[in-house]
Design an enzyme around this catalytic site. Structure first.
Site, PDB file in Angstrom:
ATOM      1  N   HIS A 243      24.478  11.490  35.352  1.00 56.24           N
ATOM      2  CA  HIS A 243      23.317  11.445  35.899  1.00 56.24           C
ATOM      3  C   HIS A 243      22.501  12.921  36.143  1.00 56.24           C
ATOM      4  CE1 HIS A 243      26.059  12.882  39.306  1.00 56.24           C
ATOM      5  NE2 HIS A 243      24.942  13.311  39.999  1.00 56.24           N
ATOM      6  N   PHE A 244      21.289  12.832  36.367  1.00 54.50           N
ATOM      7  CA  PHE A 244      20.416  13.926  36.465  1.00 54.50           C
ATOM      8  C   PHE A 244      19.718  13.548  37.846  1.00 54.50           C
ATOM      9  CE2 PHE A 244      20.546  13.731  31.940  1.00 54.50           C
ATOM     10  CZ  PHE A 244      20.742  15.017  31.614  1.00 54.50           C
TER      11      PHE A 244
END
Length: 450
Positions: A243-244
């Site tokens: 994830h970012f």
């Protein structure tokens, strides 16, 4: 020797619980409208389909005859509109708009925020910090366990080359979608998570495809105050599911204002520079004949760090035109007992946002006493020594030279040495002194040898 630190994990979803609670629930079924196979059949979520174009990284080009206004104003109308909807529905753990924020007086303009709600009064969990690459563990919290109400929309490349928005699109489990979800413990307004190919359950590690997706999101947002960040394991990522993070903050980050020293210009048009007069040593990537050229060079650099077991953070800035790559060693020092107890008492975990100059403070005392000197002192502990940083640079440049980027090979001859040696401020010359062991290229063992 296995290195671990104890810290309270950040709750990013309302479905994130202690492992004991999660284990007890497994026996009784789901019933929570999640993103696992039990709840996906028939489920629909909004879909934003972006136009995958090979535009020049330095500017967002438009095709001939193209309407410069997309059908959806991505950042303001869709992302923030959906985020506001979730706020009204009470899905966040606290009202982030009520948090105090101030610019710390000084040359660099560090930003301090008092965010007491982000700190949980619960048992700290042990995190392993000596392995940047760890296998995905479905028994622990991951983003397939979040409720569908926390998902704002799917984010995918358009099939017909045009920007489109579908208010209700089926979730294609066979072609794992990328999604944008709320962070229920937000740092700032519009704080979201970009989760590439969510159903593939990828561990927290960069690959070319996922990084390209993050750059396209930055470009689609088209707002320099909307930034994306990435934390590797060992650099304060606490969820091992790719994830970012991203949020909106309408002031420049100190790292964005820091001077740079150009190191090289690659044949693909990408330039690589080094931060100067900033407490954390790092590289800055920008330019490129196409956005994919820029994306490939940065992702290959990240892959190099991962493969060499070097923790790092990434800031995607200026609508995807500037990218900061920041190897760090704070958690390693913390595990070895080398961090000043006063810094540990602040409970600040220097991840991408803190390293960029947005200091998220959990105690009112620290907020009231926030100073540029204190911020600089904390970030100095994050940075690699000059010697170690140059070793890391050598690994990165070797990796870039050995991998094709933008359809052509990058040869070692395209990599130049800096003309000027960057100078650190006099009051942080101690950063140049290090008794830390050198890294060994190619190993995935702990970097700390005892």
């Amino acid at each position: 020797m296995m290195l671990r630190i104890k810290r309270v994990p950040t709750v990013v979803s309302n479905y994130q619980k202690e492992e004991a609670e999660e284990g007890a629930r497994r026996g009784g079924g789901c019933g929570r409208n999640c993103l696992n196979k039990c709840c996906i059949p028939g489920a629909k979520l909004p879909l934003y389909a972006f136009k995958r174009v090979n535009f020049v990284a330095g500017e967002k080009a438009l095709a001939v005859g193209e309407n410069p206004e997309p059908p959806v104003a991505f950042l303001d109308s869709l992302l923030l509109g959906e985020w506001e909807d979730r706020m009204q529905r009470g899905l966040f753990r606290y009202d982030v708009t009520a948090n105090e924020t101030k610019i710390i007086p000084g040359e660099h303009g560090f930003i301090a925020q008092l965010n007491e709600g982000r700190h949980l009064k619960k048992r700290p969990t042990e995190f392993r910090v000596d392995k940047v690459l760890q296998p995905f563990d479905g028994s622990k919290f991951n983003f397939t366990k979040v409720g569908q109400e926390e998902i704002l929309f799917q984010f995918e490349a358009s099939e017909d080359g045009e920007v489109q928005f579908f208010p209700k699109a089926p979730i294609d489990a066979d072609n794992s979608p990328s999604v944008v979800a709320i962070n229920v413990s937000p740092i700032e307004y519009g704080h979201v998570l970009l989760i590439p190919r969510i159903l593939e359950c990828l561990p927290q590690r960069i690959d070319r495809e996922s990084f390209s997706l993050a750059l396209y999101m930055a470009a689609e947002a088209g707002n320099p105050y909307f930034r994306l960040g990435y934390n590797s394991l060992g650099a304060f990522a606490t969820i091992n599911h790719l994830h970012f993070q991203a949020y909106y903050l309408a002031v420049p980050f100190p790292i964005e204002k820091a001077p740079t020293q150009k190191l090289t210009a690659l044949e693909t048009g990408v330039t690589i520079s080094e931060l100067v007069n900033y407490p954390v040593r790092g590289l800055v990537f920008e330019g490129g004949d196409t956005v994919q050229d820029l994306s490939n060079v940065v992702s290959d650099s990240c892959i190099c760090l991962q493969d060499n077991n070097i923790p790092y953070n990434v800031l995607i800035s200026d609508c995807g035109k500037r990218i900061f790559l920041l190897p760090q060693c704070y958690a390693e020092k913390q595990a070895l007992g080398e961090v000043n107890p006063e810094l540990l008492d602040t409970q600040v975990n220097p991840a991408v946002w803190e390293i960029s100059g947005h200091m998220v403070l959990k105690r009112k005392k620290d907020f009231e006493e926030a100073s540029e000197e204190n911020a600089w002192r904390l970030l100095t502990e994050v940075s690699l020594s000059e010697e170690r940083f140059q070793e890391v640079n050598a690994l990165i440049f070797e990796a870039i030279a050995s991998v094709g980027n933008g359809g052509q090979d990058i040869t070692p001859s395209t990599i130049d040495k800096p003309d000027v040696e960057p100078q650190a401020p006099e009051d942080v010359d101690v950063m140049k002194q290090s008794s830390r062991p050198a890294m060994v290229a190619g190993t995935q063992e702990c970097l700390v040898l005892q």
